[in-house]
Enzyme design. Structure first.
Site, mmCIF file in Angstrom:
data_model
loop_
_atom_site.group_PDB
_atom_site.id
_atom_site.type_symbol
_atom_site.label_atom_id
_atom_site.label_comp_id
_atom_site.label_asym_id
_atom_site.label_seq_id
_atom_site.Cartn_x
_atom_site.Cartn_y
_atom_site.Cartn_z
ATOM 1 N N ARG A 61 0.817 -1.219 0.000
ATOM 2 C CA ARG A 61 0.000 0.000 0.000
ATOM 3 C C ARG A 61 0.851 1.271 0.000
ATOM 4 O O ARG A 61 0.448 2.301 -0.529
ATOM 5 C CB ARG A 61 -0.902 0.016 1.236
ATOM 6 C CG ARG A 61 -1.935 -1.099 1.299
ATOM 7 C CD ARG A 61 -2.905 -0.834 2.437
ATOM 8 N NE ARG A 61 -3.882 -1.909 2.602
ATOM 9 C CZ ARG A 61 -3.790 -2.851 3.538
ATOM 10 N NH1 ARG A 61 -2.757 -2.851 4.370
ATOM 11 N NH2 ARG A 61 -4.710 -3.790 3.629
ATOM 12 N N LYS A 169 1.961 -20.048 6.006
ATOM 13 C CA LYS A 169 1.093 -20.468 7.074
ATOM 14 C C LYS A 169 0.740 -19.248 7.933
ATOM 15 O O LYS A 169 1.477 -18.255 7.907
ATOM 16 C CB LYS A 169 1.746 -21.572 7.914
ATOM 17 C CG LYS A 169 2.797 -21.092 8.923
ATOM 18 C CD LYS A 169 3.237 -22.230 9.807
ATOM 19 C CE LYS A 169 4.162 -21.744 10.908
ATOM 20 N NZ LYS A 169 3.495 -21.042 11.999
ATOM 21 N N ASP A 198 5.984 -24.624 4.204
ATOM 22 C CA ASP A 198 6.351 -25.053 5.553
ATOM 23 C C ASP A 198 7.870 -25.030 5.575
ATOM 24 O O ASP A 198 8.519 -25.956 5.079
ATOM 25 C CB ASP A 198 5.817 -26.452 5.854
ATOM 26 C CG ASP A 198 6.137 -26.910 7.275
ATOM 27 O OD1 ASP A 198 7.027 -26.302 7.900
ATOM 28 O OD2 ASP A 198 5.519 -27.870 7.753
ATOM 29 N N HIS A 199 8.467 -23.965 6.136
ATOM 30 C CA HIS A 199 9.910 -23.790 5.994
ATOM 31 C C HIS A 199 10.707 -24.875 6.708
ATOM 32 O O HIS A 199 11.870 -25.106 6.385
ATOM 33 C CB HIS A 199 10.345 -22.403 6.494
ATOM 34 C CG HIS A 199 10.238 -22.210 7.963
ATOM 35 N ND1 HIS A 199 9.086 -21.786 8.578
ATOM 36 C CD2 HIS A 199 11.144 -22.387 8.955
ATOM 37 C CE1 HIS A 199 9.289 -21.704 9.871
ATOM 38 N NE2 HIS A 199 10.521 -22.064 10.138
ATOM 39 N N LYS A 203 14.693 -27.493 5.571
ATOM 40 C CA LYS A 203 15.955 -27.562 6.294
ATOM 41 C C LYS A 203 16.723 -28.808 5.863
ATOM 42 O O LYS A 203 16.142 -29.844 5.568
ATOM 43 C CB LYS A 203 15.691 -27.567 7.803
ATOM 44 C CG LYS A 203 15.135 -26.238 8.320
ATOM 45 C CD LYS A 203 14.908 -26.278 9.802
ATOM 46 C CE LYS A 203 14.371 -24.940 10.317
ATOM 47 N NZ LYS A 203 15.369 -23.862 10.216
ATOM 48 N N GLU A 237 12.087 -23.467 21.946
ATOM 49 C CA GLU A 237 12.547 -22.096 21.740
ATOM 50 C C GLU A 237 12.863 -21.455 23.084
ATOM 51 O O GLU A 237 12.177 -21.722 24.077
ATOM 52 C CB GLU A 237 11.478 -21.266 21.022
ATOM 53 C CG GLU A 237 11.082 -21.793 19.656
ATOM 54 C CD GLU A 237 9.977 -20.959 19.037
ATOM 55 O OE1 GLU A 237 10.314 -19.999 18.311
ATOM 56 O OE2 GLU A 237 8.799 -21.245 19.277
ATOM 57 N N ASP A 256 0.570 -23.069 16.076
ATOM 58 C CA ASP A 256 1.784 -22.457 15.566
ATOM 59 C C ASP A 256 2.815 -23.483 15.112
ATOM 60 O O ASP A 256 3.521 -23.265 14.123
ATOM 61 C CB ASP A 256 2.391 -21.555 16.646
ATOM 62 C CG ASP A 256 3.533 -20.705 16.117
ATOM 63 O OD1 ASP A 256 3.398 -20.140 15.025
ATOM 64 O OD2 ASP A 256 4.565 -20.613 16.815
ATOM 65 N N HIS A 261 4.350 -28.041 11.430
ATOM 66 C CA HIS A 261 5.762 -28.433 11.369
ATOM 67 C C HIS A 261 6.012 -29.833 11.933
ATOM 68 O O HIS A 261 6.639 -30.682 11.291
ATOM 69 C CB HIS A 261 6.626 -27.436 12.142
ATOM 70 C CG HIS A 261 6.570 -26.039 11.606
ATOM 71 N ND1 HIS A 261 6.466 -25.752 10.270
ATOM 72 C CD2 HIS A 261 6.622 -24.837 12.234
ATOM 73 C CE1 HIS A 261 6.448 -24.443 10.090
ATOM 74 N NE2 HIS A 261 6.542 -23.869 11.267
ATOM 75 N N LYS A 361 7.767 -22.484 24.131
ATOM 76 C CA LYS A 361 8.522 -21.241 24.199
ATOM 77 C C LYS A 361 9.114 -21.081 25.592
ATOM 78 O O LYS A 361 8.648 -21.677 26.556
ATOM 79 C CB LYS A 361 7.626 -20.050 23.850
ATOM 80 C CG LYS A 361 7.217 -19.998 22.378
ATOM 81 C CD LYS A 361 6.476 -18.732 22.062
ATOM 82 C CE LYS A 361 6.198 -18.602 20.569
ATOM 83 N NZ LYS A 361 7.434 -18.456 19.765
#
Length: 510
Positions: A61, A169, A198-199, A203, A237, A256, A261, A361
């Site tokens: 934008r 995602k 899906d990163h 890997k 994490e 998440d 994943h 997390k």
């Protein structure tokens, strides 16, 4: 610094070169484009993987000129490129293909400007009408963008060219919204045009799961219920919600991480050998094993799944706030920041082998891995002392931060007496090969240019994943705080998660 020259890569480059194309990044002013997408494209250009005439159009934008976009992206590449900052010549060559188009995401006039800009790029840079549309935007904008692409005619390919769309995602918020979104996409794009990212799948260690299993004769004979005791898949994490409390309140650990994943990793570990390396052959087997996972009845969720939420604690030598104290988070929130689940696969290969998945997390360290624990030998011969009680053999596929493989074996200590210790045979990508491992987005973007959907998630896999976790999410939503377990930040999660593991099993302390 640029990569060391690799003759194998040079040979592959001669055999496979993507068609000239233009990628349009919706949300080009956002964080993902600056941190991941444009640095990934630059790295591909530096390694000469991009086709001649490759171009990128940023669409957003904000009013911006081509020169201003190039200046922003130079700063982004300088800061975030994993192969190092660009030289003057490298940047001049790459920046010549960067353009900007301003417009609203549901503004027909903006898409007409985009259409005209793409036609000009085709004529001037020889991109042949081949386009990739990358939706680096919030989920709420996916529908309007797709509708506008359809209405403008940009969703369809000209004869002899191709059009693809990449969707980040989350694919929906639950099973119903995932089905609605997939149906919406299907009204505008054919399924073979759609690439759901899906990163994790890109890997190196994740890709190596298939190679390790099906290119090595030593693993397949023991890759079954007779020899494997259980499998643990972990994504831990140390960070909290990092100022994204408002977003995470509507997500949680299951949505998440686990639903997408971790289930993707389970499928790669457990699937049957594909008949070929064709994208659909591999994805067929992944969906087949996902559908064989035993559904969890809603009245049995507490025996199969545990949710937790971090409280204040110490991480990296610093005190950190609890989740309910984070900005944008309700002081009475029941959103899970930790989830663990026990799954079983009802087929001949895996019957009776539990798969334990966990993600959280504010845990002790950042780590993601798949640990395959083998059964103990049928009779223990070496039990001279308590110290000689053998640890089971273990194969660990480390996904992050140090990608590689570890195989744990029992060995004799030097000396006259027979005493045992566990030893590790290790392989690390960072030290075993003379080239930098590609970033996940580099591989995914290049595969989309090639039209290779192997590492992307198909519609049926998305919906199967949602169907598996909905009983868990529904039960937790109806339970309030009753089965929410708290854990101190900087630990490995709530003690209640230990109860998921049975028969003397324990969670790995990574």
């Amino acid at each position: 610094m640029a990569n060391t020259w690799n003759p194998l890569r040079e040979e592959a480059r001669v055999e496979r070169t993507p068609d000239p194309c233009t990628i349009v990044i919706f949300g080009a002013s956002g964080d993902l484009a600056k941190r991941k997408l444009v640095p990934a494209l630059f790295n591909l250009a530096r390694e000469r993987w991009l086709p001649g005439g490759f171009s990128m159009v940023g669409y957003a934008r904000s009013p911006l000129s081509d020169e201003a976009l190039r200046a922003q992206m130079f700063d982004a590449v300088t800061e975030f490129s994993s192969s190092g900052p660009p030289t003057g010549a490298e940047w001049a060559s790459f920046a010549a293909g960067l353009f900007y188009c301003q417009g609203g995401y549901d503004d027909p006039a903006g898409y007409e400007r985009l259409k005209a800009r793409l036609a000009t790029i085709d004529a001037e840079r020889g991109t042949g009408g081949n386009r990739i549309f990358y939706l680096s935007t919030p989920p709420s904008l996916i529908g309007p963008i797709m509708d506008a692409l359809g209405a403008s005619g940009l969703a369809r390919s000209a004869p002899g060219s191709w059009t693809r769309i990449i969707i980040e995602k989350p694919i929906g918020y639950d099973l119903q919204t995932a089905r609605e979104l997939n149906a919406h996409v299907g009204r505008i794009f054919d399924e073979d045009q759609v690439y759901r990212i899906d990163h994790y799948r890109a890997k190196e260690t994740v890709q190596n799961i298939v190679v390790m299993r099906f290119a090595n004769g030593i693993f397949e004979p023991v890759w079954n219920r007779r020899y494997i005791d259980h499998v643990q898949i972990t994504a831990a994490e140390v960070v909290g919600v990092e100022g994204r409390g408002g977003y995470y309140e509507g997500s949680g650990a299951v949505r998440d991480m686990l639903q997408n994943h971790l289930l993707q990793l389970l499928a790669l570990v457990a699937m049957e050998p594909p008949t070929s390396l064709d994208a659909n052959a591999i994805r067929d087997e992944a969906v087949k094993v996902a559908r064989a996972i035993r559904p969890i009845p809603r009245d049995a969720v507490d025996a199969h799944a545990v949710r937790g939420q971090y409280t204040a604690g110490w991480v990296g030598g610093k005190i950190v706030p609890g989740y309910r104290e984070e900005e944008g988070v309700s002081p009475t929130s029941t959103t899970e920041t930790y989830a663990a689940v026990k799954l079983e696969i009802d087929n001949w290969r895996w019957a009776g082998v539990p798969f334990y998945l966990r993600s959280g997390k504010r845990m002790t360290k950042r780590a993601a891995e798949i640990a395959v624990q083998f059964r103990q030998v049928p009779m223990r011969l070496f039990t001279t002392t308590e110290a000689d009680l053998q640890e089971p053999n273990l194969l660990v596929m480390k996904i992050q931060p140090d990608e590689g493989l570890t195989l744990r074996l029992a060995a004799k200590l030097p000396g006259h007496a027979i005493h045992l210790r566990s030893v590790n045979m290790e392989f690390r990508y960072g030290t075993s090969f003379g080239v930098r491992s590609s970033e996940a987005y580099e591989r995914l973007l290049l595969d989309c240019m090639f039209g290779d959907a192997t590492l992307f998630t198909r519609r049926d896999m998305v919906e199967t994943g949602w169907a598996l976790v909905m009983p868990i999410l529904d039960h937790w939503a109806a339970s309030g705080e009753r089965n929410l377990h708290f854990y101190e930040a900087g630990t490995w999660g709530p003690e209640a998660a230990d109860q998921l593991l049975e028969e003397g099993r324990t969670w790995r302390r990574l």
